[in-house]
Design an enzyme around this catalytic site. Structure first.
Site, PDB file in Angstrom:
ATOM      1  N   TYR A  58       0.864  -1.188   0.000  1.00 21.59           N
ATOM      2  CA  TYR A  58       0.000   0.000   0.000  1.00 21.59           C
ATOM      3  C   TYR A  58       0.900   1.238   0.000  1.00 21.59           C
ATOM      4  O   TYR A  58       1.464   1.626   1.039  1.00 21.59           O
ATOM      5  CB  TYR A  58      -0.906   0.042   1.234  1.00 21.59           C
ATOM      6  CG  TYR A  58      -1.990  -1.030   1.291  1.00 21.59           C
ATOM      7  CD1 TYR A  58      -2.480  -1.655   0.150  1.00 21.59           C
ATOM      8  CD2 TYR A  58      -2.552  -1.396   2.513  1.00 21.59           C
ATOM      9  CE1 TYR A  58      -3.470  -2.616   0.219  1.00 21.59           C
ATOM     10  CE2 TYR A  58      -3.557  -2.356   2.586  1.00 21.59           C
ATOM     11  CZ  TYR A  58      -4.002  -2.965   1.440  1.00 21.59           C
ATOM     12  OH  TYR A  58      -4.988  -3.913   1.514  1.00 21.59           O
ATOM     13  N   ARG A 213     -16.117   0.283  -0.534  1.00 23.11           N
ATOM     14  CA  ARG A 213     -15.113   1.330  -0.826  1.00 23.11           C
ATOM     15  C   ARG A 213     -15.738   2.716  -0.856  1.00 23.11           C
ATOM     16  O   ARG A 213     -15.335   3.576  -1.624  1.00 23.11           O
ATOM     17  CB  ARG A 213     -14.403   0.991  -2.136  1.00 23.11           C
ATOM     18  CG  ARG A 213     -13.759  -0.399  -2.065  1.00 23.11           C
ATOM     19  CD  ARG A 213     -13.410  -0.926  -3.432  1.00 23.11           C
ATOM     20  NE  ARG A 213     -12.860  -2.281  -3.366  1.00 23.11           N
ATOM     21  CZ  ARG A 213     -11.572  -2.582  -3.218  1.00 23.11           C
ATOM     22  NH1 ARG A 213     -10.697  -1.647  -3.112  1.00 23.11           N
ATOM     23  NH2 ARG A 213     -11.177  -3.833  -3.178  1.00 23.11           N
ATOM     24  N   GLY A 214     -16.758   2.889  -0.034  1.00 24.41           N
ATOM     25  CA  GLY A 214     -17.426   4.195   0.063  1.00 24.41           C
ATOM     26  C   GLY A 214     -18.718   4.251  -0.729  1.00 24.41           C
ATOM     27  O   GLY A 214     -19.573   5.088  -0.461  1.00 24.41           O
TER      28      GLY A 214
HETATM   29  N1  LIG Z   1      -7.431  -8.313   1.242  1.00 21.01           N
HETATM   30  C1  LIG Z   1      -7.762  -7.502   0.252  1.00 21.01           C
HETATM   31  O1  LIG Z   1      -7.750  -7.903  -0.915  1.00 21.01           O
HETATM   32  C2  LIG Z   1      -8.177  -6.106   0.552  1.00 21.01           C
HETATM   33  C3  LIG Z   1      -8.683  -5.306  -0.478  1.00 21.01           C
HETATM   34  C4  LIG Z   1      -9.081  -4.009  -0.166  1.00 21.01           C
HETATM   35  C5  LIG Z   1      -8.978  -3.559   1.139  1.00 21.01           C
HETATM   36  N2  LIG Z   1      -8.472  -4.349   2.132  1.00 21.01           N
HETATM   37  C6  LIG Z   1      -8.325  -3.878   3.511  1.00 21.01           C
HETATM   38  O2  LIG Z   1      -9.609  -3.575   4.029  1.00 21.01           O
HETATM   39  C7  LIG Z   1      -9.636  -2.231   4.491  1.00 21.01           C
HETATM   40  C8  LIG Z   1     -11.010  -1.639   4.277  1.00 21.01           C
HETATM   41  O3  LIG Z   1     -11.293  -1.632   2.875  1.00 21.01           O
HETATM   42  P1  LIG Z   1     -11.874  -0.345   2.191  1.00 21.01           P
HETATM   43  O4  LIG Z   1     -11.051   0.807   2.651  1.00 21.01           O
HETATM   44  O5  LIG Z   1     -12.054  -0.602   0.761  1.00 21.01           O
HETATM   45  O6  LIG Z   1     -13.282  -0.350   2.881  1.00 21.01           O
HETATM   46  P2  LIG Z   1     -14.555   0.533   3.017  1.00 21.01           P
HETATM   47  O7  LIG Z   1     -14.712   0.796   4.468  1.00 21.01           O
HETATM   48  O8  LIG Z   1     -15.628  -0.190   2.272  1.00 21.01           O
HETATM   49  O9  LIG Z   1     -14.317   1.894   2.220  1.00 21.01           O
HETATM   50  C9  LIG Z   1     -13.590   2.935   2.771  1.00 21.01           C
HETATM   51  C10 LIG Z   1     -13.971   4.226   2.093  1.00 21.01           C
HETATM   52  O10 LIG Z   1     -15.334   4.529   2.373  1.00 21.01           O
HETATM   53  C11 LIG Z   1     -15.511   5.917   2.588  1.00 21.01           C
HETATM   54  N3  LIG Z   1     -16.341   6.143   3.791  1.00 21.01           N
HETATM   55  C12 LIG Z   1     -17.450   6.889   3.858  1.00 21.01           C
HETATM   56  N4  LIG Z   1     -17.982   6.859   5.082  1.00 21.01           N
HETATM   57  C13 LIG Z   1     -17.181   6.111   5.831  1.00 21.01           C
HETATM   58  C14 LIG Z   1     -17.201   5.752   7.191  1.00 21.01           C
HETATM   59  N5  LIG Z   1     -18.139   6.135   8.033  1.00 21.01           N
HETATM   60  N6  LIG Z   1     -16.221   4.970   7.634  1.00 21.01           N
HETATM   61  C15 LIG Z   1     -15.260   4.544   6.802  1.00 21.01           C
HETATM   62  N7  LIG Z   1     -15.174   4.869   5.500  1.00 21.01           N
HETATM   63  C16 LIG Z   1     -16.145   5.658   5.013  1.00 21.01           C
HETATM   64  C17 LIG Z   1     -14.132   6.513   2.770  1.00 21.01           C
HETATM   65  O11 LIG Z   1     -13.939   7.375   1.682  1.00 21.01           O
HETATM   66  P3  LIG Z   1     -13.713   8.913   1.962  1.00 21.01           P
HETATM   67  O12 LIG Z   1     -12.549   9.001   2.888  1.00 21.01           O
HETATM   68  O13 LIG Z   1     -13.469   9.436   0.587  1.00 21.01           O
HETATM   69  O14 LIG Z   1     -14.989   9.382   2.594  1.00 21.01           O
HETATM   70  C18 LIG Z   1     -13.165   5.361   2.685  1.00 21.01           C
HETATM   71  O15 LIG Z   1     -12.076   5.649   1.838  1.00 21.01           O
HETATM   72  C19 LIG Z   1      -8.525  -1.527   3.704  1.00 21.01           C
HETATM   73  O16 LIG Z   1      -8.109  -0.353   4.367  1.00 21.01           O
HETATM   74  C20 LIG Z   1      -7.496  -2.606   3.640  1.00 21.01           C
HETATM   75  O17 LIG Z   1      -6.761  -2.630   4.853  1.00 21.01           O
HETATM   76  C21 LIG Z   1      -8.096  -5.623   1.834  1.00 21.01           C
END
Ligand SMILES: NC(=O)c1ccc[n+]([C@@H]2O[C@H](COP(=O)([O-])OP(=O)(O)OC[C@H]3O[C@@H](n4cnc5c(N)ncnc54)[C@H](OP(=O)(O)O)[C@@H]3O)[C@@H](O)[C@H]2O)c1
Length: 336
Positions: A58, A213-214
């Site tokens: 990352y 992812r939001g």
């Molecule tokens: N194993 C894998 O293949 C894999 C793949 C992807 C991710 N991951 C891991 O999983 C974690 C979570 O995935 P993700 O970041 O895609 O998940 P997510 O929680 O579905 O999406 C995060 C995005 O949602 C938005 N958001 C809006 N309201 C929110 C709130 N109340 N709380 C949190 N986010 C909010 C944010 O965008 P804004 O900041 O623009 O508002 C943030 O960038 C990653 O950080 C990573 O560590 C693993």
């Protein structure tokens, strides 16, 4: 402060019921504010969130260095709470390109040596390859991590985005605590084969993308312009008609959330939490404000009527578009 915890498989530690996914603080979702990201990690630890998830790729080490700084600058009592989940294996280039995956035992040892330095810790709590290496049997990759466990560099072994057969082969090689995989109201393919398998084997899920992812956070709009290096700019679910269709689902969910007096993000996270004690959602908050909103989900209890209303608003399989661009779909645990 939250005291909600969940077990990480039958062989792993208890961790906070919500984990903090740190990826978006360094990469893939456009610019993030470094100071605010570090403050968010501190606030999460202070609020009782112990599980921090990252990957060495990352931002090509950026995310691990950021977490390392957050840990160094946190009061000792908070630092000691942290449980680090680290993914490795994805290969990068200096321009940020992606070059496949390396799960050879020698590479595993090399990756962990660098991660320990960048994080500034003497062990990693859960270590996992981000995608199984098609050229290296999973037994060899997991076996290499098992050696790191014996030496004390790693405490537990996890998996990421692999199918049920690979989960079985890995679990036959060494104890596996959790499978990290996408799971949300609009990504439910894990329910078919993967969840029954992990439950049979005593393995938890750390669910990512719980807000897609939001997309289903309630904050995303069709007008939002994404930078070219924002992963979502190329994700099928965020394109044109797919995006409009998916945001209509969010509006239906918004009504259910409003009736309950909670936000869309909170009901979406609470739904994943309601799927079982063996599921630990990772939320991708990169600001304290989003973190606070996410933590509110821990206090949302969904009864049968709530679950039925959610199901009606966002029926299984309702999303338009695949969860990854076509070339990346081939490397996932579920092809939906
Ligand atoms: N194993 C894998 O293949 C894999 C793949 C992807 C991710 N991951 C891991 O999983 C974690 C979570 O995935 P993700 O970041 O895609 O998940 P997510 O929680 O579905 O999406 C995060 C995005 O949602 C938005 N958001 C809006 N309201 C929110 C709130 N109340 N709380 C949190 N986010 C909010 C944010 O965008 P804004 O900041 O623009 O508002 C943030 O960038 C990653 O950080 C990573 O560590 C693993």
């Amino acid at each position: 402060m939250t005291t909600h915890t969940r077990p990480l498989g039958t062989t792993g530690p208890r961790v906070s019921a919500l984990g903090l996914g740190c990826m978006g603080m360094s990469a893939l979702y456009g610019e993030a504010d470094r100071g605010e990201a570090i403050a968010t990690v501190h606030a999460a630890l202070d609020a009782g969130v112990t599980l921090l998830d990252t990957g060495d790729f990352y931002g090509m080490g950026h995310n691990e260095m950021l977490i390392g700084e957050a840990l160094r600058t946190a009061p000792a009592a908070l630092r000691e709470r942290a449980q680090l989940s680290v993914k490795f294996g994805a290969l990068r280039d200096p321009d940020g390109g992606w070059g496949g995956v390396d799960g050879r035992p020698a590479a595993v040892k090399n990756f962990v040596a660098y991660s320990l330095q960048r994080l500034g810790v003497d062990h990693i709590d859960v270590y996992r390859i981000a995608r199984a290496d098609p050229d290296v049997p999973i037994e060899e990759t997991v076996g290499a991590i098992a050696e790191l466990v014996e030496k004390g560099h790693v405490r537990h072994i996890g998996l990421s985005e692999v199918g049920a057969d690979t989960v079985r082969r890995a679990a036959a090689t060494a104890p596996i605590t959790d499978l990290q995989i996408e799971y949300s109201l609009i990504s439910r393919a894990v329910e078919e084969q993967i969840l029954p398998t992990t439950r049979e084997l005593g393995i938890s899920l750390t669910a990512y993308g719980v807000l897609s992812r939001g997309l289903i956070s309630g904050h995303f709009t069709a007008e939002r312009r994404l930078a070219a290096d924002d992963w979502r700019a190329h994700s099928p679910r965020f394109q044109g008609d797919n995006l409009r269709h998916n945001l209509d689902l969010v509006e239906a969910l918004r009504k259910v959330a409003a009736d309950k007096g909670v936000s869309v993000a909170q009901i979406a996270i609470a739904w994943v939490l309601s799927r079982g004690e063996d599921i630990v959602p990772l939320v991708g908050a990169r600001t304290r404000e989003r973190l606070t909103e996410s933590l509110g989900a821990l206090d949302v209890t969904l009864d049968a009527a709530d679950l039925a209303a959610i199901e009606q608003a966002v029926p299984q399989g309702a999303a338009a578009g695949d969860r990854y661009p076509a070339p990346q779909m081939a490397h996932l645990g579920t092809r939906e």
